[in-house]
Design a protein around this motif. Structure first.
Motif, PDB file in Angstrom:
ATOM      1  N   ALA A 401       0.840  -1.208   0.000  1.00  0.00           N
ATOM      2  CA  ALA A 401       0.000   0.000   0.000  1.00  0.00           C
ATOM      3  C   ALA A 401       0.874   1.257   0.000  1.00  0.00           C
ATOM      4  O   ALA A 401       0.586   2.227  -0.713  1.00  0.00           O
ATOM      5  CB  ALA A 401      -0.941  -0.014   1.204  1.00  0.00           C
ATOM      6  N   LEU A 402       1.950   1.233   0.768  1.00  0.00           N
ATOM      7  CA  LEU A 402       2.825   2.412   0.825  1.00  0.00           C
ATOM      8  C   LEU A 402       3.579   2.588  -0.495  1.00  0.00           C
ATOM      9  O   LEU A 402       3.746   3.709  -0.981  1.00  0.00           O
ATOM     10  CB  LEU A 402       3.808   2.284   2.001  1.00  0.00           C
ATOM     11  CG  LEU A 402       3.157   2.411   3.383  1.00  0.00           C
ATOM     12  CD1 LEU A 402       4.119   1.946   4.479  1.00  0.00           C
ATOM     13  CD2 LEU A 402       2.702   3.854   3.644  1.00  0.00           C
ATOM     14  N   HIS A 403       4.015   1.482  -1.053  1.00  0.00           N
ATOM     15  CA  HIS A 403       4.726   1.539  -2.333  1.00  0.00           C
ATOM     16  C   HIS A 403       3.825   2.171  -3.386  1.00  0.00           C
ATOM     17  O   HIS A 403       4.256   3.028  -4.160  1.00  0.00           O
ATOM     18  CB  HIS A 403       5.158   0.130  -2.734  1.00  0.00           C
ATOM     19  CG  HIS A 403       6.228   0.083  -3.781  1.00  0.00           C
ATOM     20  ND1 HIS A 403       5.944   0.116  -5.124  1.00  0.00           N
ATOM     21  CD2 HIS A 403       7.582   0.026  -3.676  1.00  0.00           C
ATOM     22  CE1 HIS A 403       7.096   0.071  -5.796  1.00  0.00           C
ATOM     23  NE2 HIS A 403       8.093   0.017  -4.949  1.00  0.00           N
ATOM     24  N   ASP A 404       2.555   1.773  -3.405  1.00  0.00           N
ATOM     25  CA  ASP A 404       1.576   2.352  -4.343  1.00  0.00           C
ATOM     26  C   ASP A 404       1.359   3.833  -4.066  1.00  0.00           C
ATOM     27  O   ASP A 404       1.421   4.662  -4.964  1.00  0.00           O
ATOM     28  CB  ASP A 404       0.224   1.636  -4.219  1.00  0.00           C
ATOM     29  CG  ASP A 404       0.205   0.344  -5.012  1.00  0.00           C
ATOM     30  OD1 ASP A 404       1.103   0.157  -5.863  1.00  0.00           O
ATOM     31  OD2 ASP A 404      -0.710  -0.478  -4.772  1.00  0.00           O
ATOM     32  N   ALA A 405       1.089   4.143  -2.805  1.00  0.00           N
ATOM     33  CA  ALA A 405       0.696   5.507  -2.461  1.00  0.00           C
ATOM     34  C   ALA A 405       1.818   6.499  -2.778  1.00  0.00           C
ATOM     35  O   ALA A 405       1.549   7.614  -3.216  1.00  0.00           O
ATOM     36  CB  ALA A 405       0.325   5.579  -0.983  1.00  0.00           C
ATOM     37  N   PHE A 406       3.053   6.116  -2.554  1.00  0.00           N
ATOM     38  CA  PHE A 406       4.166   7.027  -2.854  1.00  0.00           C
ATOM     39  C   PHE A 406       4.673   6.873  -4.288  1.00  0.00           C
ATOM     40  O   PHE A 406       5.691   7.443  -4.650  1.00  0.00           O
ATOM     41  CB  PHE A 406       5.295   6.838  -1.833  1.00  0.00           C
ATOM     42  CG  PHE A 406       4.963   7.401  -0.469  1.00  0.00           C
ATOM     43  CD1 PHE A 406       4.988   8.769  -0.239  1.00  0.00           C
ATOM     44  CD2 PHE A 406       4.585   6.559   0.568  1.00  0.00           C
ATOM     45  CE1 PHE A 406       4.672   9.299   1.002  1.00  0.00           C
ATOM     46  CE2 PHE A 406       4.259   7.078   1.825  1.00  0.00           C
ATOM     47  CZ  PHE A 406       4.295   8.433   2.036  1.00  0.00           C
ATOM     48  N   GLU A 407       3.946   6.089  -5.070  1.00  0.00           N
ATOM     49  CA  GLU A 407       4.228   5.908  -6.510  1.00  0.00           C
ATOM     50  C   GLU A 407       5.689   5.553  -6.765  1.00  0.00           C
ATOM     51  O   GLU A 407       6.344   6.108  -7.647  1.00  0.00           O
ATOM     52  CB  GLU A 407       3.836   7.177  -7.283  1.00  0.00           C
ATOM     53  CG  GLU A 407       2.363   7.476  -7.144  1.00  0.00           C
ATOM     54  CD  GLU A 407       1.907   8.646  -8.024  1.00  0.00           C
ATOM     55  OE1 GLU A 407       2.674   9.090  -8.901  1.00  0.00           O
ATOM     56  OE2 GLU A 407       0.783   9.092  -7.819  1.00  0.00           O
ATOM     57  N   LEU A 408       6.175   4.601  -5.997  1.00  0.00           N
ATOM     58  CA  LEU A 408       7.586   4.235  -6.127  1.00  0.00           C
ATOM     59  C   LEU A 408       7.865   3.404  -7.379  1.00  0.00           C
ATOM     60  O   LEU A 408       9.022   3.184  -7.742  1.00  0.00           O
ATOM     61  CB  LEU A 408       8.064   3.482  -4.882  1.00  0.00           C
ATOM     62  CG  LEU A 408       7.983   4.290  -3.590  1.00  0.00           C
ATOM     63  CD1 LEU A 408       8.689   3.568  -2.465  1.00  0.00           C
ATOM     64  CD2 LEU A 408       8.581   5.680  -3.769  1.00  0.00           C
ATOM     65  N   ASP A 409       6.802   2.931  -8.020  1.00  0.00           N
ATOM     66  CA  ASP A 409       7.017   2.199  -9.266  1.00  0.00           C
ATOM     67  C   ASP A 409       7.392   3.151 -10.402  1.00  0.00           C
ATOM     68  O   ASP A 409       7.865   2.713 -11.448  1.00  0.00           O
ATOM     69  CB  ASP A 409       5.767   1.378  -9.633  1.00  0.00           C
ATOM     70  CG  ASP A 409       4.507   2.226  -9.664  1.00  0.00           C
ATOM     71  OD1 ASP A 409       4.419   3.201  -8.874  1.00  0.00           O
ATOM     72  OD2 ASP A 409       3.612   1.932 -10.465  1.00  0.00           O
ATOM     73  N   LYS A 410       7.205   4.448 -10.184  1.00  0.00           N
ATOM     74  CA  LYS A 410       7.585   5.422 -11.220  1.00  0.00           C
ATOM     75  C   LYS A 410       8.855   6.154 -10.795  1.00  0.00           C
ATOM     76  O   LYS A 410       8.987   6.525  -9.633  1.00  0.00           O
ATOM     77  CB  LYS A 410       6.469   6.454 -11.407  1.00  0.00           C
ATOM     78  CG  LYS A 410       5.144   5.825 -11.825  1.00  0.00           C
ATOM     79  CD  LYS A 410       4.142   6.935 -12.176  1.00  0.00           C
ATOM     80  CE  LYS A 410       2.747   6.354 -12.392  1.00  0.00           C
ATOM     81  NZ  LYS A 410       1.971   6.305 -11.127  1.00  0.00           N
ATOM     82  N   ALA A 411       9.733   6.371 -11.732  1.00  0.00           N
ATOM     83  CA  ALA A 411      10.957   7.112 -11.425  1.00  0.00           C
ATOM     84  C   ALA A 411      10.612   8.563 -11.118  1.00  0.00           C
ATOM     85  O   ALA A 411       9.699   9.125 -11.706  1.00  0.00           O
ATOM     86  CB  ALA A 411      11.915   7.043 -12.604  1.00  0.00           C
ATOM     87  N   GLY A 412      11.340   9.163 -10.156  1.00  0.00           N
ATOM     88  CA  GLY A 412      11.042  10.536  -9.742  1.00  0.00           C
ATOM     89  C   GLY A 412      11.501  11.560 -10.764  1.00  0.00           C
ATOM     90  O   GLY A 412      12.189  11.253 -11.705  1.00  0.00           O
TER      91      GLY A 412
END
Ligand code: ASP
Ligand code: MG
Length: 412
Positions: A401-412
């Motif tokens: 859930a945290l990985h999704d919410a902070f959109e870590l699958d996308k590069a910053g």
């Protein structure tokens, strides 16, 4: 010529074929013009076997002999790697720790590196040797005995050599292809990071991301050794893996770099402790004397001169903590009504240097957990990290859930 340090972990030197594969990687760097220092681990499983033999022979073993036995796995791979390179016509020579010498303290099985003189190896480079293969994890004490640096210590050997020789980079070859935003076994959207700052890596390493020994990252940060973590099982380009570097080398990144977890945590609460000066000192001295690694600490508001004190520690240290505190109570130095242990918790943390300049990360984290109906038991924060203790059964859910919410699958 510029120096490069290349470290190969146990799985990368597990068989003669893999040693050959690793040697080819070394050959590529030599062809580019580097003088290379190769640091090798023991073949995977070897160190465990050696430790087992020591324990079986002598349960109360002499730590000097433990080191004599357990350091030997690396000697084998160092010699084999040098031979493999020679077979490829690369001028190579192996070095055991004492030959360099890697000077360490005399705390056997947990020694610290104090100095690595560079003259011997540098002299050989000047004479045409292109690769020094050094046995990782070992050194020599002031008394002249063999020492080891603690499990996983070859990473620290590698960084220490890179610092001593002013290496351009320290490449750590392992069985994963880099550092991920979170554990890919828990979260399929986990993404490999191209770069991560030393401080972030340090938090992730100590929070249970097992890619690098924590001490090696501390050392890399102190001496600004650029570390690259990459897989020895894939063809590699110059951009492969993850570069662990100074934050100045990272242009823009996500506010949160990664989500870490640590499964085996316990939450201990001392109920109704007399609230007076010195009480925290008494509790945590007793725990530290018993070698309990305390992590989070929370003291509640006190009522009528009594308070509750909560701390967390690894699950396998609960019995030790229990005993130490009960003893302090029996001695009359500590007064509390009860010690309550909750051994079904885990720790989940979000880490990122962006938190220094961005607000709202904590609020968002707590909101995400509450949306999943996950109760938070303890919270701690640092400048670049927020950690919570929650029930262990929610660990995977919280990480995803945290990985999704902070959109870590996308590069910053
Ligand atoms: N062989 C040692 C160990 O397994 C050191 C290392 O590989 O880093 O702990
Ligand atoms: Mg390792």
């Amino acid at each position: 010529m510029p120096v490069l340090v290349m470290k190969f972990g146990g799985t990368s030197v597990a068989t003669l074929d893999r040693i050959k594969r690793a040697a080819k990687r070394v050959g590529v760097e030599v062809a580019k013009g580097y003088d290379v220092i190769v640091i090798v681990s023991a073949m995977s499983g070897k160190t465990n076997e050696l430790v087992g033999w020591v324990n079986e022979t002598s349960p109360m073993y002499d730590a000097r002999e433990y080191d004599a036995v357990v350091s030997s796995g690396e000697n084998v791979t160092a010699g084999l790697m040098a031979l493999t390179l020679q077979e490829m016509d690369v001028p190579a020579r192996s070095w055991q720790g004492w030959q360099v010498p890697v000077k360490t303290t005399s705390s056997h099985s947990a020694a610290r590196i104090e100095e690595i003189p560079t003259e011997n190896i540098m002299g050989r480079f000047e004479q045409g040797m292109r690769v020094a293969v050094v046995a990782g994890f070992q050194g020599v004490s002031p008394e002249g005995r063999i020492t080891t640096l603690g499990r996983g210590g070859s990473d620290t050997t590698a960084v220490a050599f890179a610092a001593a020789f002013g290496a351009e980079r320290c490449d750590i070859y392992t069985d994963v292809d880099g550092v991920y935003t979170t554990d890919p076994r828990i979260c399929e959207k986990a993404r490999k990071l191209d770069r991560i700052a030393f401080e972030e890596m340090l938090e992730l390493a100590s929070l249970g991301a097992k890619v690098l020994q924590t001490r090696s990252v501390e050392l890399a940060m102190r001496y600004k050794v650029r570390l690259r973590v990459l897989s020895s099982f894939e063809e590699q380009s110059d951009e492969a893996g993850t570069l662990v570097c100074d934050e100045d080398e990272i242009m823009e990144s996500n506010v949160v770099a990664g989500v870490a977890h640590s499964r085996d945590e316990a939450k201990m609460t001392l109920l109704s402790v007399a609230d007076r000066p010195g009480i925290a000192a008494t509790i945590f001295t007793a725990l530290s004397d018993a070698n309990v690694n305390v992590d989070m600490i929370v003291q509640n508001i006190s009522e009528e001169g009594r308070t509750d004190m909560t701390f967390s520690c690894p699950t396998d240290q609960v019995a030790r903590a229990d005993k130490a505190l009960a003893a302090a109570k029996a001695d009359g130095v500590l007064n509390f009504s009860e010690l309550v242990a909750d051994t079904n918790v885990c720790k989940v943390s979000v880490v990122g240097i962006g938190m220094r300049s961005h607000t709202g990360v904590a609020a968002k984290m707590f909101r995400v957990l509450s949306d999943e109906a996950i109760n938070i038991k303890v919270i701690t924060t640092s400048e670049i990290k927020i950690s919570v203790l929650i029930d262990r059964k929610y660990m995977e859910l919280a990480v995803q859930a945290l990985h999704d919410a902070f959109e870590l699958d996308k590069a910053g």
